[in-house]
Design an enzyme around this catalytic site. Structure first.
Site, PDB file in Angstrom:
ATOM      1  CB  CYS A 130      24.078  31.897 -22.926  1.00 13.97           C
ATOM      2  SG  CYS A 130      25.725  31.301 -23.394  1.00 13.97           S
ATOM      3  CD  GLU A 458      40.680  12.915 -15.405  1.00  8.84           C
ATOM      4  OE1 GLU A 458      40.729  11.671 -15.315  1.00  8.84           O
ATOM      5  OE2 GLU A 458      41.243  13.679 -14.592  1.00  8.84           O
TER       6      GLU A 458
END
Length: 487
Positions: A130, A458
């Site tokens: 990452c 969401e």
């Protein structure tokens, strides 16, 4: 939210709103046009996320006073507003808890020195390649006067930090394999020994940044403008797009590529809601026996192995791989034939009854912050699904959380694992497993392929659930190993 006395003073002298920040960006662009000799950095990415339209993210801060206040506090304390916070801004209650936890973990007096905290963050983020989080903490590490030599590679760091390499890789990829012997080697390494309090701090940092790497990839977070890969000094190559689009939300790219409708998936929300209703009715009529519940767990655990994730090869950058050991060590499904790893029953070791008190005892007050963050992520709801309002989503949220824990071998005796196959379709399972197993392989196509009718907010909520469930799972195995060592 207030963080520290020094930060309060800074905040009192700052009245910058998000709108002010965007105006500054626009003004910089105008200045660069007036003076051709001045080069103004331009973001490489189109907004905070590659997956979510920029204007949706910016709209949240414009309409929500609470999130504006949280953003302003974060900017005053850190001197920046990172893209992770901007995306988490869809859910201000969670973001506030997350930033409070991060502040306590990285800046408040504790067992570890500031530069060690950031270096451990680098080690953890590098394990999943990452670069976003690695670059963020390389900058922070240097700001707190960390030794630049350590950044040349793990072998240049002190032996005490090098010894964390094994703990880092096991927690990231196969946490169920952590034993009290691993803990003992760290606590009894003569002059390179860690104390129990330090080790708790280490474990929380490692598990948080492993899971935050999942969130970063899962939401397609772009590099921040001040970090490597986050900016360019070259002029825009696409006519009509400039840095001022950040201020006004008029992204030409979004208009061209971001508004495609997927009409063939009309009705998926209603189908899911109907399944939830039917499952609730079955609950009311009769409950499965304990034997049947155990069988369903084992079946789901086995089936989770068969969920095929992306086999796309990720080439590990040398800049990242130098911060961790044994790059070939990765995730392995733990229920393979001929290989047996006992299930961790929450009845025997849980966060609520065991982990929480251990963390609070060795790292005072931090257990409370972690518990609040877990609870907010798990219970967060607006009682909506896509365009439907007044919906009880607790059954769906529990299925997502328990599916992730099931992949880690963690079993809740009172949960019917048969619900998971009813509520989570294959594309969603592929996304979840990739997020947990190899988040660096997440693609926009995978993000787009699940819950096609749902809002981006969401899907960010789903990523918060995945992140917190993963962190808690890793933490449970680490704390269980520490408890076994202590007893």
């Amino acid at each position: 939210m207030r963080h520290a006395s020094t930060s309060n003073e800074t905040m009192e002298n700052s009245s910058l709103t998000m709108t002010d920040l965007f105006k500054i960006c626009t003004q910089c662009e105008r200045l660069s046009k007036k003076d051709a000799g001045v080069q103004i950095p331009r973001p490489m990415g189109n907004g905070p996320s590659r997956f979510i339209p920029e204007k949706e993210i910016l709209q949240v801060s414009k309409l929500n006073e609470r999130i504006q206040s949280i953003f302003e506090d974060a900017f005053a304390v850190l001197g920046r507003l990172d893209n992770i916070s901007l995306v988490m801004g869809f859910h201000p209650e969670y973001l506030e808890s997350f930033l409070k936890t991060l502040h306590y973990l990285l800046q408040v007096d504790g067992p570890l020195s500031p530069h060690c905290r950031h270096y451990i963050g680098i080690m953890a983020a590098a394990r999943h390649q990452c670069t976003y989080l690695v670059n963020l903490h390389v900058n922070d590490f240097l700001q707190v006067r960390g030794d630049p030599k350590w950044l040349k590679g793990l072998e240049e760091a002190p032996q005490k930090l090098q010894a964390l390499g094994e703990l880092n890789k096991i927690l990231a990829h196969r946490p169920w394999m952590l034993t009290k012997e691993h803990i003992e080697r760290l606590l009894k390494a003569e002059e390179h020994s860690w104390s129990l309090a330090e080790l708790i701090h280490v474990v929380v940092l490692l598990t948080l940044y492993h899971s935050l790497a999942s969130f970063t990839f899962g939401c397609g977070i772009n590099p921040d403008i001040h970090t490597d890969g986050g900016h360019t000094l070259r002029p825009p190559s696409l006519s009509g797009y400039c840095i001022c689009d950040i201020a006004n939300g008029n992204s030409a790219l979004e208009e061209m590529f971001g508004n495609q409708q997927v009409s063939e998936f009309t009705g998926e929300v209603e189908v899911l809601m109907e399944k939830m209703k039917q499952l609730q009715e079955c609950h009311d009529e009769e409950e499965a026996s304990q034997e049947e519940m155990a069988t369903r767990f084992e079946r789901e655990k086995t089936e989770s192995m068969l969920v095929v994730t992306s086999d796309e090869e990720c080439v590990t950058s040398k800049d990242v791989s130098r911060h961790f050991e044994d790059p070939s060590y990765d995730y392995k499904d733990f229920s393979r034939r001929g290989e047996h790893v006992p299930t961790l029953r929450v009845l025997d070791y849980s966060w609520e009854d065991h982990g929480f008190s251990l963390v609070n005892r060795l790292y005072p007050d931090f257990g409370q912050l972690l518990d609040e963050k877990f609870q907010i992520a798990y219970n967060l709801t607006y009682n909506t699904m896509a365009t439907h309002e007044g919906v009880d989503t607790s059954m769906l949220r529990r299925a997502i959380w328990n599916y992730i824990h099931c992949m880690f071998g963690i079993r809740y005796d009172d949960y019917d694992y048969g619900e998971i196959n009813q509520l989570l379709d294959r594309s969603f399972k592929v996304y979840i497993k990739t997020m947990v197993r190899t988040p660096e392989k997440i693609t926009k196509r995978m993000y787009d392929s699940f819950w096609r009718q749902f809002q981006h907010s969401e899907k960010v909520h789903v990523n918060l659930l995945l992140m917190e469930a993963r962190m808690q799972a890793e933490l449970l195995y680490a704390l269980r190993a520490i408890t076994r060592y202590m007893t």
